[in-house]
Design a protein around this motif. Structure first.
Motif: not given
Length: 340
Positions: A83-98, A146-159
């Protein structure tokens, strides 16, 4: 795609019982009795049809029971997909400033002396705006993994990597629960995101989509590890920088600007071996444009292997058997009532 996979039986010995399903078709004792004095009566076509219906339902019920005992399944398989597309890691900041607010859409018309107050009271929260747009981004890109991760002081693998949008959507929504931590370690989070591609066959475009409102000054060993990992996995980095009211611009010139974490991180990303794109988002509209541009850029041919899980048909066969038995009982009840 899964319809082409072969059918298997977990208990194939039960198929030896299949001839038993023909028992209702054998002549019964009362069928062999002859009543010659009734030959002048007209043919009972309705009764014959009802009799055959009862027999066929009994055959179907026995056949379904035998198949249920044999436990038919469609085995797990790995199917190539192009197909057409990509493998994408969503790395989302979850710190308090967000949890702070972005600039309102009309911020350019607001008095600069009043801008900070207006942003704090009217702007949309950064994290919520980012999650809403990323959720739509995932929903619209059905050919991507897609792969999903949140992070603040350390990365958290979600999906882990998946092409099932509802799973990723649920993970993104879960990122809005609670409050983030005060500290942010972008270097550690980026290393964890690139590591998601370790031991994966290269099938096409690979992107780490970093969504954050802060930067970092990385030490030399961290920079070296990130550079080696990006080169090894052939990963590109896209950074959607959620800029606050008094935050610096990434293109600020001069050596003195290296002391600013956001600018230092931006300049380091420019030295990575893969493609790097930075997007400054100050309000929801600019954030939407940034996400849309990422979608336009990452649309290349991709070949991978999709895992098709095992599917069990035993329950369906048992449901058919129960339905046939229920119909048999209903027809028997109607017949008995008619005889009375």
């Amino acid at each position: 795609m899964s319809a082409d996979l072969p059918l298997a039986f977990l208990q194939p010995w039960a198929l030896l019982l299949l001839p038993l399903s023909l028992l209702p078709l054998l002549p019964r004792r009362h069928d062999t009795l002859v009543y010659p004095h009734l030959g002048w009566l007209p043919r009972d076509r309705a009764g014959e049809a009802l009799g055959w219906a009862l027999r066929l339902l009994a055959v179907a019920a026995l056949l379904a029971v035998v198949l249920a005992l044999a436990q038919p399944v469609r085995p797990e398989a790995f199917v190539p997909r192009i197909g057409r597309g990509a493998e994408i890691v969503l790395l989302i900041d979850r710190s308090r400033s967000m949890d702070e607010r972005m600039l309102p859409a009309d911020w350019r018309t607001i008095d600069p002396l009043n801008l900070r107050y207006q942003a704090a009271s009217r702007g949309e929260r950064k994290g919520q705006a980012a999650r809403d747009l990323l959720s739509r981004f995932v929903r619209e890109r059905t050919d991507d993994r897609f792969s999903l991760m949140f992070f603040s002081t350390s990365p958290i693998r979600i999906v882990p990597f998946t092409q099932h949008s509802p799973v990723v959507q649920a993970g993104i929504a879960a990122g809005g629960i609670g409050r983030g931590l005060a500290e942010t370690d972008v270097g550690r989070a980026l290393a964890g995101a690139i590591a998601q591609f370790d031991q994966r066959a290269y099938t096409g475009s690979r992107i780490v989509l970093l969504v954050s409102d802060g930067g970092a000054r990385l030490d030399a060993p961290t920079k070296r590890r990130l550079h080696e990992a990006a080169l090894r996995n052939r990963v590109s980095v896209n950074w959607i920088y959620l800029r606050s009211v008094n935050s610096p611009r990434l293109d600020t010139p001069g050596e003195a600007s290296e002391a600013v974490p956001e600018i230092a991180l931006h300049r380091f990303f420019q030295t990575l071996p893969g493609t790097y794109r930075a997007y400054e988002a100050e309000d929801p509209e600019s954030l939407a444009r940034a996400v849309a541009d990422v979608g336009r850029q990452q649309n290349f041919p991709r070949e991978d292997v999709e895992r098709v899980p095992r599917r069990d048909f035993g329950g369906a066969a048992l449901a058919v058997a129960i339905t046939c038995c229920a119909l048999l009982l209903a027809l028997r009840a109607v017949t008995m009532r008619a005889w009375r």
